[in-house]
Design an enzyme around this catalytic site. Structure first.
Site, mmCIF file in Angstrom:
data_model
loop_
_atom_site.group_PDB
_atom_site.id
_atom_site.type_symbol
_atom_site.label_atom_id
_atom_site.label_comp_id
_atom_site.label_asym_id
_atom_site.label_seq_id
_atom_site.Cartn_x
_atom_site.Cartn_y
_atom_site.Cartn_z
ATOM 1 N N GLU B 60 0.657 -1.284 0.105
ATOM 2 C CA GLU B 60 -0.100 -0.044 0.093
ATOM 3 C C GLU B 60 0.721 1.030 -0.228
ATOM 4 O OE1 GLU B 60 -0.488 -2.694 1.706
ATOM 5 O OE2 GLU B 60 -2.651 -3.320 1.201
ATOM 6 N N HIS B 129 -10.626 -6.101 10.044
ATOM 7 C CA HIS B 129 -11.313 -5.742 8.745
ATOM 8 C C HIS B 129 -12.566 -5.035 8.616
ATOM 9 C CE1 HIS B 129 -8.075 -8.548 7.558
ATOM 10 N NE2 HIS B 129 -8.407 -8.479 6.348
#
Lengths: 422, 325
Positions: B60, B129
């Site tokens: 990322e 998550h």
């Protein structure tokens, strides 16, 4: 300083900067709510700097002076108390109101104040918008009942109050109405009620107001009364005073009552205790308070550690206390250290009354005059000297039965006064 | 008007940008051949090719850094970070570089970059998550933070994000992809920093964003049967924040509840509460309330996860307890 004291005035410095002071040395005179007292140094060393000038009123906790060693560097502390530090200070009643200073306003300022704006409504639980609306509509929030959570006054409550209390119609005017131009300030308010002069509260009055309100709000009082036959005590007293002639000390009726209370407190120490949220704090010494009426108001100094005193010592100590109260030379701890109090209005010829407990104490005994009365003794009517005593007790500390036991013990000691001597 | 899903609205906005501007390209993990973890870029790879639809390694920080470099070089990258949870790995690139370069270069460099990401819980995806960090990003000057709650807003806001010359975080709530709504066929945009009143009311204002707008609307519906009239303000962008719309509504109703899906402690709701009391204290008829997620890592268990999320019932209870309504 005082239990409920919030600020004090430094009247006079007793030590110059640069002089040596020891712990306990009087360094300044401070005017408390009740009297001028000497303030003793809590540190030993050289008085390096005075932080407060004479005549200044400062909140409790504000530093007055720096004591240290000569070579010490003085930290940078502002002399004057800042408003932020002064969070507990009482707002001084205004000496002159702004209204009185406005040249066009002809009304006495007190009337203008009362009729124009509602009193500050800080203690009322109301939402911000309800407060704003009440101010705009000139509604006293104390009159509005709240329907919100915790009885909070909401906007809707103020609106409902407003709808159900339409503003008073203007006062009827006889004859022709004056035109707005001719309606001068002097003529306009024709109807306000005539109040007299407003007497500003002395510091002592403010203090009494604060303490008594606090006591009545926070301390659940209950009262027990009993009539006490004082015949034997009165005759014992006159005999003692005859014997004591020339010793410069006299036993008063009140001294007998004090002595009897001390005896009862030894037997029932709960009445000599302070109530704390987490427990009842028993006081080891009996510091018996005596209510003294002064010109300005009431003070309640205590005879410190009166438990071991003989009647003669107690009489001397109570006389000394009254004298020093008169001259304003009582010690601060005598104002604040009381553990139980007595109040005697006998000299004002009252039969009985109930007194307000002085926090954090748990009880106060109120006694009326000693007077001759017919009483029934062994089915015979006799003339006796009696008084009525009423004890006010903090119900958080003791219950009615205990209050009764305490009072009965006071009565027993006074009715058999030889107990007061042994 | 055409009724489409929020997923289709985002796809539509991306296609438009790719069609109209050659400097626009997409980067992200599995957005190409796999069509995206949430299938937003389905068909893009075949249509626009690997040059413009770039599959990246699982990195990322590298992806965002590369996009910043491309933006500095004159491109208009649109990055997809699979979920906001993974944006923590790119925090330095986003906060220290993307948000600062324009200011530190005295405006010589701009970063016209959109980071699309998926946010929120409620799908039994466990503690790592199911989070929402948009409030954190919204505290950083130099970033813009956008969270649409319906297809119309998603398309109109995405158009504005792509044409904006500043880095923008565009968060799509995982549970909102399939909701449908009417979208005009003609071109329209929604400016960033403009909240939307999703339901008008007179008694209480509920302020929410993203999925919580729907929870607030459900609470409002239930409260209307009790005779309580609720106004629901959808912030749509956390930065810039439309303070005027919030204050205007609170001045009207006198009561406010801020609803936020993420943890209550330190949440963006606290920022809004502060602003309300600073700007409209004298209009308040009660405390400014917050309904937020319970301060625990989101449980995996469906029942437990439901128990930590704000629900219409919790909003209704808060209004009852706080205002007596």
């Amino acid at each position: 300083m005082g239990y409920d004291m919030r600020e004090g005035t430094l009247v006079r410095w007793l030590k110059a900067e640069g002089t040596e002071v020891d712990i306990g040395d009087p360094v300044a005179e401070i005017e408390t709510d009740k009297a001028v007292v000497e303030f003793e140094s809590v540190a030993a060393g050289v008085l390096l700097r005075r932080l407060v000038s004479e005549g200044t009123t400062v909140p409790v906790g504000h530093p007055l002076a720096i004591v240290g060693s000569l070579d010490e560097e003085i930290p940078d502390i502002e002399d004057a108390p800042s408003p932020q530090e002064n969070e507990f200070a009482i707002e001084e009643p205004p000496r002159t109101t702004s209204k009185a200073e406005e040249p066009v306003e002809e009304l006495p300022s007190t009337i203008a104040d009362d009729s124009e704006t509602p009193a500050p409504q800080t203690s009322v639980r109301a939402s911000p918008v309800a407060r704003k609306l009440a101010l705009e509509e000139n509604i006293d929030l104390n009159q509005v009942s709240g329907t919100g959570p915790g009885n909070r006054i909401t906007r809707g409550d103020v609106m409902a109050y407003k709808d159900s209390h339409p503003p008073a119609p203007p006062a009827p005017t006889a004859g022709t109405l004056p035109s707005p131009e001719t309606l001068s300030n002097e003529q306009a308010p024709s109807t306000p009620p005539k109040f007299g002069e407003k007497v500003l509260l002395s510091r002592m009055r403010q203090q009494i107001a604060r303490v008594t309100v606090k006591s009545k709000q926070e301390t659940p009082h209950f009262y027990v009364s009993s009539e006490i036959d004082m015949t034997a005590a009165m005759s014992l007293r006159s005999q003692i005073n005859k014997d004591l002639e020339g010793e410069g000390v006299r036993v008063t009726v009140n001294d007998l009552i004090l002595k009897a209370c001390i005896g009862a407190l030894k037997k029932y120490p709960k009445f000599n205790a302070y109530f704390d949220e987490d427990g009842i704090r028993m006081n080891e010494e009996i510091n018996i308070g005596i209510a003294i009426a002064e010109e300005e108001g009431l003070i309640l100094p205590a005879v410190m550690n009166s438990g071991p005193m003989s009647l003669k010592e107690l009489a001397r100590a109570s006389k000394d206390l009254a004298d020093r109260a008169q001259s304003g030379t009582l010690h601060p701890q005598e104002y604040t250290g009381g553990t139980f109090s007595t109040s005697n209005l006998g000299m004002f010829n009252v039969s009985s009354f109930a007194a307000i407990i002085h926090p954090p104490q748990s009880a106060v005994l109120a006694v009326g005059r000693v007077s001759k009365k017919p009483i029934v003794d062994n089915d015979e009517i006799k003339i006796a000297e009696t008084l009525t005593a009423t004890i006010s007790v903090d119900h958080r500390v003791a219950d009615g039965a205990e209050g009764a036991q305490f009072l009965v013990e006071v009565k027993r000691l006074l009715e058999h006064p030889s107990f007061l001597l042994i | 008007m055409t009724e489409i899903t929020l997923r289709d609205a985002v796809s539509k906005g991306l296609r438009e940008a790719l069609d109209r501007d050659d400097s626009v390209f997409l980067m992200g993990e599995d957005i190409g051949a796999y069509a995206g973890a949430y299938v937003v870029t389905k068909g893009f790879f075949d249509e626009y090719g690997p040059e413009r639809i770039r599959d990246t390694p699982i990195s990322e920080s590298g992806v965002v850094g590369a996009a910043i470099g491309a933006a500095m070089g004159g491109m208009r990258p649109i990055v997809e970070i699979m979920t906001v949870n993974f944006m923590l790995l790119a925090m330095d690139q986003i906060v220290n570089h993307a948000a600062k370069l324009r200011y530190m270069s005295n405006g010589q460099i701009t970063i016209p970059m959109v980071i699309r990401t998926v946010t929120g819980g409620g799908a039994s995806l466990g503690a790592t998550h199911s989070q929402m960090f948009e409030g954190w990003f919204a505290s950083v000057p130099g970033l813009k933070v956008v969270l649409p709650s319906d297809p119309y807003d998603a398309l109109g806001l995405l158009r504005s994000c792509i044409s904006d010359n500043n880095p923008v975080i565009f968060s799509e709530h995982a549970l909102l992809y399939n909701i449908t709504g009417d979208v005009p066929d003609e071109e329209y945009t929604i400016p960033l920093g403009k909240a939307s009143v999703k339901r008008e009311g007179a008694d209480v204002t509920i302020i929410a964003y993203s999925r919580m707008v729907h929870v607030a609307l459900e609470a409002a519906g239930a409260l209307s049967t009790k005779g309580v009239s609720v106004e629901v303000v959808d912030l749509r962008t956390l930065r810039p924040l439309d303070v005027d719309t919030i204050i205007e509504s609170v001045k009207k109703t006198g009561r406010a509840v801020v609803v936020e899906e993420t943890w209550k402690t330190g949440g963006f709701a606290g920022e809004i509460v502060s602003t309300i009391q600073e700007r409209s204290f004298d209009y308040l008829d009660g405390p400014v309330l917050r309904v937020g997620g319970i301060d625990v890592p989101t449980p995996y268990s469906e029942d437990l996860e439901a128990a930590v999320m704000p629900t219409p019932e919790r909003i209704i209870d808060a209004i009852d307890n706080g205002f007596g309504l």
